[in-house]
Write a protein that holds these residues in place. Structure first.
Motif, PDB file in Angstrom:
ATOM      1  N   PRO A 177       0.825  -1.211   0.000  1.00  0.00           N
ATOM      2  CA  PRO A 177       0.000   0.000   0.000  1.00  0.00           C
ATOM      3  C   PRO A 177       0.857   1.257   0.000  1.00  0.00           C
ATOM      4  CG  PRO A 177      -0.044  -1.048   2.155  1.00  0.00           C
ATOM      5  CD  PRO A 177       0.655  -2.004   1.239  1.00  0.00           C
ATOM      6  N   ASP A 178       0.403   2.278  -0.706  1.00  0.00           N
ATOM      7  CA  ASP A 178       1.099   3.569  -0.670  1.00  0.00           C
ATOM      8  C   ASP A 178       1.043   4.177   0.722  1.00  0.00           C
ATOM      9  OD1 ASP A 178       1.678   3.378  -3.371  1.00  0.00           O
ATOM     10  OD2 ASP A 178      -0.155   4.422  -3.979  1.00  0.00           O
ATOM     11  N   VAL A 179      -0.077   3.962   1.381  1.00  0.00           N
ATOM     12  CA  VAL A 179      -0.262   4.449   2.752  1.00  0.00           C
ATOM     13  C   VAL A 179      -0.536   3.239   3.636  1.00  0.00           C
ATOM     14  CG1 VAL A 179      -1.598   5.926   4.280  1.00  0.00           C
ATOM     15  CG2 VAL A 179      -1.217   6.615   1.894  1.00  0.00           C
ATOM     16  N   PRO A 180       0.388   2.851   4.510  1.00  0.00           N
ATOM     17  CA  PRO A 180       0.170   1.670   5.353  1.00  0.00           C
ATOM     18  C   PRO A 180      -1.099   1.794   6.200  1.00  0.00           C
ATOM     19  CG  PRO A 180       2.456   2.382   5.468  1.00  0.00           C
ATOM     20  CD  PRO A 180       1.715   3.454   4.731  1.00  0.00           C
ATOM     21  N   VAL A 181      -1.774   0.682   6.382  1.00  0.00           N
ATOM     22  CA  VAL A 181      -2.988   0.645   7.193  1.00  0.00           C
ATOM     23  C   VAL A 181      -2.591   0.688   8.667  1.00  0.00           C
ATOM     24  CG1 VAL A 181      -4.960  -0.774   7.870  1.00  0.00           C
ATOM     25  CG2 VAL A 181      -4.311  -0.581   5.455  1.00  0.00           C
ATOM     26  N   THR A 182      -3.075   1.677   9.383  1.00  0.00           N
ATOM     27  CA  THR A 182      -2.735   1.818  10.799  1.00  0.00           C
ATOM     28  C   THR A 182      -3.698   1.067  11.711  1.00  0.00           C
ATOM     29  OG1 THR A 182      -3.990   3.885  10.913  1.00  0.00           O
ATOM     30  CG2 THR A 182      -1.627   4.046  10.432  1.00  0.00           C
ATOM     31  N   ASP A 183      -4.905   0.804  11.222  1.00  0.00           N
ATOM     32  CA  ASP A 183      -5.896   0.084  12.030  1.00  0.00           C
ATOM     33  C   ASP A 183      -6.485  -1.053  11.202  1.00  0.00           C
ATOM     34  OD1 ASP A 183      -7.778  -0.846  13.754  1.00  0.00           O
ATOM     35  OD2 ASP A 183      -9.062   0.930  13.695  1.00  0.00           O
ATOM     36  N   PRO A 184      -5.831  -2.234  11.191  1.00  0.00           N
ATOM     37  CA  PRO A 184      -6.350  -3.343  10.371  1.00  0.00           C
ATOM     38  C   PRO A 184      -7.694  -3.868  10.845  1.00  0.00           C
ATOM     39  CG  PRO A 184      -4.542  -4.081  11.757  1.00  0.00           C
ATOM     40  CD  PRO A 184      -4.600  -2.600  11.897  1.00  0.00           C
ATOM     41  N   ALA A 185      -8.143  -3.457  12.044  1.00  0.00           N
ATOM     42  CA  ALA A 185      -9.453  -3.873  12.542  1.00  0.00           C
ATOM     43  C   ALA A 185     -10.526  -2.806  12.321  1.00  0.00           C
ATOM     44  CB  ALA A 185      -9.360  -4.208  14.025  1.00  0.00           C
ATOM     45  N   ALA A 186     -10.243  -1.814  11.486  1.00  0.00           N
ATOM     46  CA  ALA A 186     -11.228  -0.753  11.218  1.00  0.00           C
ATOM     47  C   ALA A 186     -12.531  -1.348  10.693  1.00  0.00           C
ATOM     48  CB  ALA A 186     -10.650   0.238  10.206  1.00  0.00           C
ATOM     49  N   LEU A 346      -5.621 -11.169  -8.145  1.00  0.00           N
ATOM     50  CA  LEU A 346      -6.249 -12.329  -8.754  1.00  0.00           C
ATOM     51  C   LEU A 346      -5.318 -12.921  -9.813  1.00  0.00           C
ATOM     52  CD1 LEU A 346      -9.802 -10.787  -9.341  1.00  0.00           C
ATOM     53  CD2 LEU A 346      -9.340 -12.700  -7.786  1.00  0.00           C
ATOM     54  N   GLY A 347      -5.633 -14.159 -10.224  1.00  0.00           N
ATOM     55  CA  GLY A 347      -5.026 -14.721 -11.421  1.00  0.00           C
ATOM     56  C   GLY A 347      -3.620 -15.270 -11.269  1.00  0.00           C
ATOM     57  N   GLN A 348      -3.188 -15.559 -10.049  1.00  0.00           N
ATOM     58  CA  GLN A 348      -1.858 -16.141  -9.821  1.00  0.00           C
ATOM     59  C   GLN A 348      -0.748 -15.204 -10.302  1.00  0.00           C
ATOM     60  OE1 GLN A 348      -1.640 -20.451 -10.871  1.00  0.00           O
ATOM     61  NE2 GLN A 348       0.532 -20.125 -11.218  1.00  0.00           N
ATOM     62  N   ARG A 349      -1.036 -13.894 -10.365  1.00  0.00           N
ATOM     63  CA  ARG A 349       0.031 -12.944 -10.690  1.00  0.00           C
ATOM     64  C   ARG A 349       1.076 -12.920  -9.589  1.00  0.00           C
ATOM     65  NH1 ARG A 349      -4.216  -9.471 -11.397  1.00  0.00           N
ATOM     66  NH2 ARG A 349      -3.474  -8.288  -9.598  1.00  0.00           N
ATOM     67  N   HIS A 350       0.609 -13.175  -8.360  1.00  0.00           N
ATOM     68  CA  HIS A 350       1.467 -13.253  -7.184  1.00  0.00           C
ATOM     69  C   HIS A 350       1.127 -14.561  -6.477  1.00  0.00           C
ATOM     70  CE1 HIS A 350       1.931  -9.050  -8.170  1.00  0.00           C
ATOM     71  NE2 HIS A 350       0.635  -8.856  -7.979  1.00  0.00           N
ATOM     72  N   LEU A 351       2.053 -15.090  -5.749  1.00  0.00           N
ATOM     73  CA  LEU A 351       1.833 -16.371  -5.089  1.00  0.00           C
ATOM     74  C   LEU A 351       1.582 -16.196  -3.595  1.00  0.00           C
ATOM     75  CD1 LEU A 351       4.506 -18.546  -6.936  1.00  0.00           C
ATOM     76  CD2 LEU A 351       2.016 -18.661  -7.181  1.00  0.00           C
ATOM     77  N   GLN A 352       0.898 -15.120  -3.247  1.00  0.00           N
ATOM     78  CA  GLN A 352       0.577 -14.841  -1.846  1.00  0.00           C
ATOM     79  C   GLN A 352      -0.436 -13.709  -1.792  1.00  0.00           C
ATOM     80  OE1 GLN A 352       4.801 -13.378  -1.790  1.00  0.00           O
ATOM     81  NE2 GLN A 352       4.033 -12.279   0.013  1.00  0.00           N
ATOM     82  N   PRO A 353      -1.129 -13.587  -0.660  1.00  0.00           N
ATOM     83  CA  PRO A 353      -2.007 -12.428  -0.490  1.00  0.00           C
ATOM     84  C   PRO A 353      -1.196 -11.141  -0.447  1.00  0.00           C
ATOM     85  CG  PRO A 353      -2.497 -14.159   1.121  1.00  0.00           C
ATOM     86  CD  PRO A 353      -1.196 -14.517   0.485  1.00  0.00           C
ATOM     87  N   ALA A 354      -1.817 -10.052  -0.822  1.00  0.00           N
ATOM     88  CA  ALA A 354      -1.177  -8.732  -0.727  1.00  0.00           C
ATOM     89  C   ALA A 354      -1.429  -8.140   0.647  1.00  0.00           C
ATOM     90  CB  ALA A 354      -1.729  -7.802  -1.804  1.00  0.00           C
ATOM     91  N   PRO A 355      -0.542  -7.280   1.122  1.00  0.00           N
ATOM     92  CA  PRO A 355      -0.803  -6.608   2.399  1.00  0.00           C
ATOM     93  C   PRO A 355      -2.139  -5.875   2.366  1.00  0.00           C
ATOM     94  CG  PRO A 355       1.451  -6.195   1.673  1.00  0.00           C
ATOM     95  CD  PRO A 355       0.757  -6.877   0.537  1.00  0.00           C
ATOM     96  N   VAL A 356      -2.790  -5.783   3.506  1.00  0.00           N
ATOM     97  CA  VAL A 356      -4.065  -5.069   3.546  1.00  0.00           C
ATOM     98  C   VAL A 356      -3.838  -3.608   3.157  1.00  0.00           C
ATOM     99  CG1 VAL A 356      -5.147  -6.618   5.209  1.00  0.00           C
ATOM    100  CG2 VAL A 356      -3.848  -4.658   6.039  1.00  0.00           C
ATOM    101  N   GLY A 357      -4.785  -3.077   2.397  1.00  0.00           N
ATOM    102  CA  GLY A 357      -4.689  -1.705   1.919  1.00  0.00           C
ATOM    103  C   GLY A 357      -3.977  -1.553   0.596  1.00  0.00           C
TER     104      GLY A 357
END
Length: 452
Positions: A177-186, A346-357
């Motif tokens: 993310p360009d701006v890191p998520v400060t509250d992942p439980a928002a 999506l689409g196996q472009r990456h082999l892992q989830p992306a960081p939230v945000g």
């Protein structure tokens, strides 16, 4: 057409010639992915890497068998190519754990078979009016086969994760993310009121997504992001796996029987650092990615520990689709346009989830992020038909599973292709499964006078 224009399922009202171009491009992309996942030596393809999964060579030939059945024999009206193998590749005749013992096609034979089937399927595409009977209307049969191949590609990707040994696949890391998520439980408030669930107009929607119908829900809050590894590690370290009060009877029995202590593929070293094995690579668990490879029971236990719950399927879909400015439900969280690389992982472009945000362009109208891609999300709903459900075109896709011991999953994962996902798409699995790319997000009831 550009790749971006041909990623998602066909839009309603696509003209026949454009539909043919789109189908051909999607079939080509699906086959390229299948080839990439099976471009291995014969021993890797013919081995059973887990009793939960078929040998990869079975999946490859099964892809061809289904394509032959529907596109070559039915739509194309041709005689069977290999009728003697039909039973070998019927998923209802043989369990996954027994398929390694069958007289399967060799890898070379399977590759030759799927290539021959594809040539005849493309001829059927050229000849079909893409109208008339329901199976061919707006290219449904072709869309069904595109989705079927991509679904098996995701299954084969899960097999790659389960196999032992070094990595055989590679992909760049997902964006941060360009701006890191400060509250992942928002949380995001979803207003009370009616919304449309399911679809009647989506041309490639499968029978369990139909028909469109109205649901009227009270107000609730849903978390803006899937639960992260960092939050889940807190649950583990707080003794969540040992606290019987957090688990249902079925969940606790499974946790004890299987000795569950953390998500699958996690391990902790003597210093207390969490590591994971991901497609043959051992690495630190990234705290800001959505947790993956957890069961429905684990998701429920975490939710109780956090003082919340899992969303129902209807709540999940409303948060993904409902646009309060217009009162309508969208095809995708961001609108009606196709998925793109900037909207979803999506689409196996990456082999892992992306960081939230990481995908702000993919947020829903209500401001809920990453509802498509990254991880399948467990919902607190059983697997049942919608009101007015009609089986089509065969009962073994949906109808045979209704009412069983299943929980619903929504939203797709990093291994789900854009052509095989939309905001109405429904998935289901046994609540003990975690070899799949499954995670979750939390919800809770809105409190009058506090949240409203």
């Amino acid at each position: 057409m550009t790749t971006e224009q041909t990623t998602g399922p066909a839009a309603p009202g696509t003209p026949p010639e454009r539909m043919r171009e789109r189908v051909a491009a999607l079939l080509e992309r699906s086959r390229a992915r299948s080839t990439r996942l099976t471009d291995l030596d014969d021993a890797e393809l013919q081995s059973q890497h887990s009793p939960l999964m078929s040998p990869l060579v079975w999946d490859l030939a099964h892809i061809g068998s289904q394509e032959e059945l529907w596109l070559v024999r039915d739509v194309g009206g041709r005689e069977p190519l290999r009728p003697e193998i039909d039973g070998l590749y019927d998923a209802f005749q043989h369990s996954r754990s027994s398929r390694v013992e069958l007289p399967l096609l060799t890898p070379a034979e399977a590759r030759a078979y799927v290539a021959e089937v594809r040539d005849k399927a493309l001829d059927a595409l050229h000849r079909s009016p893409l109208s008339g009977r329901p199976l061919e209307h707006e290219g449904f049969a072709f869309g069904m086969i595109v989705q079927h191949e991509q679904q098996h590609d995701e299954t084969m990707l899960a097999t790659h994760q389960l196999r032992a040994g070094g990595p055989l696949l590679d992909a760049p890391p997902p964006p941060r993310p360009d701006v890191p998520v400060t509250d992942p439980a928002a949380e995001v408030l979803v207003p009370a009121g009616p919304s449309e669930m399911g679809t009647t107009t989506e041309p490639w929607a499968l029978d369990n997504e139909r028909p469109a119908h109205t649901v009227d829900l009270p107000a609730y809050l849903i978390e803006a992001y899937p639960v992260t590894n960092g939050r889940y590690a807190e649950f583990v370290e707080a003794g969540g796996y040992d606290d019987r009060r957090l688990w249902t009877d079925a969940g606790w029995a499974h946790r004890v029987d299987e000795g569950l202590v953390a998500p699958r593929f996690w391990s902790r070293d003597a210093d207390g650092t969490w590591w994971r094995r991901r497609f043959g690579v051992v690495e630190r668990v990234p705290v800001d990615e959505p947790v993956v490879h957890v069961t429905f029971h684990e998701a429920q236990a975490f939710a109780r520990w956090a003082g919340k719950r899992l969303p129902t399927e209807a709540e999940w879909e409303k948060a993904a689709r409902f646009d309060p400015a217009t009162g309508r439900s969208r095809r995708f969280p961001w609108g009606d346009d196709d998925p793109t690389a900037s909207r979803a992982n999506l689409g196996q472009r990456h082999l892992q989830p992306a960081p939230v945000g990481a995908y702000p362009e993919g947020a829903s109208a209500l401001g809920v992020h990453q509802m498509l891609g990254d991880v399948w999300e467990w919902c607190d709903s059983g697997w049942h038909p919608y009101p007015g459900f009609r089986m089509f075109p065969y009962p073994e896709y949906s109808q045979a599973f209704f009412g069983g011991d299943y929980a619903v999953l929504r939203g797709g994962s990093f291994g789900t292709d854009p052509a095989a996902i939309r905001a109405t798409f429904r998935n289901w699995d046994h609540p003990v499964r975690r070899q799949i790319f499954s995670g979750f997000r939390l919800a809770r009831d809105a409190r009058p006078g506090i949240d409203l």
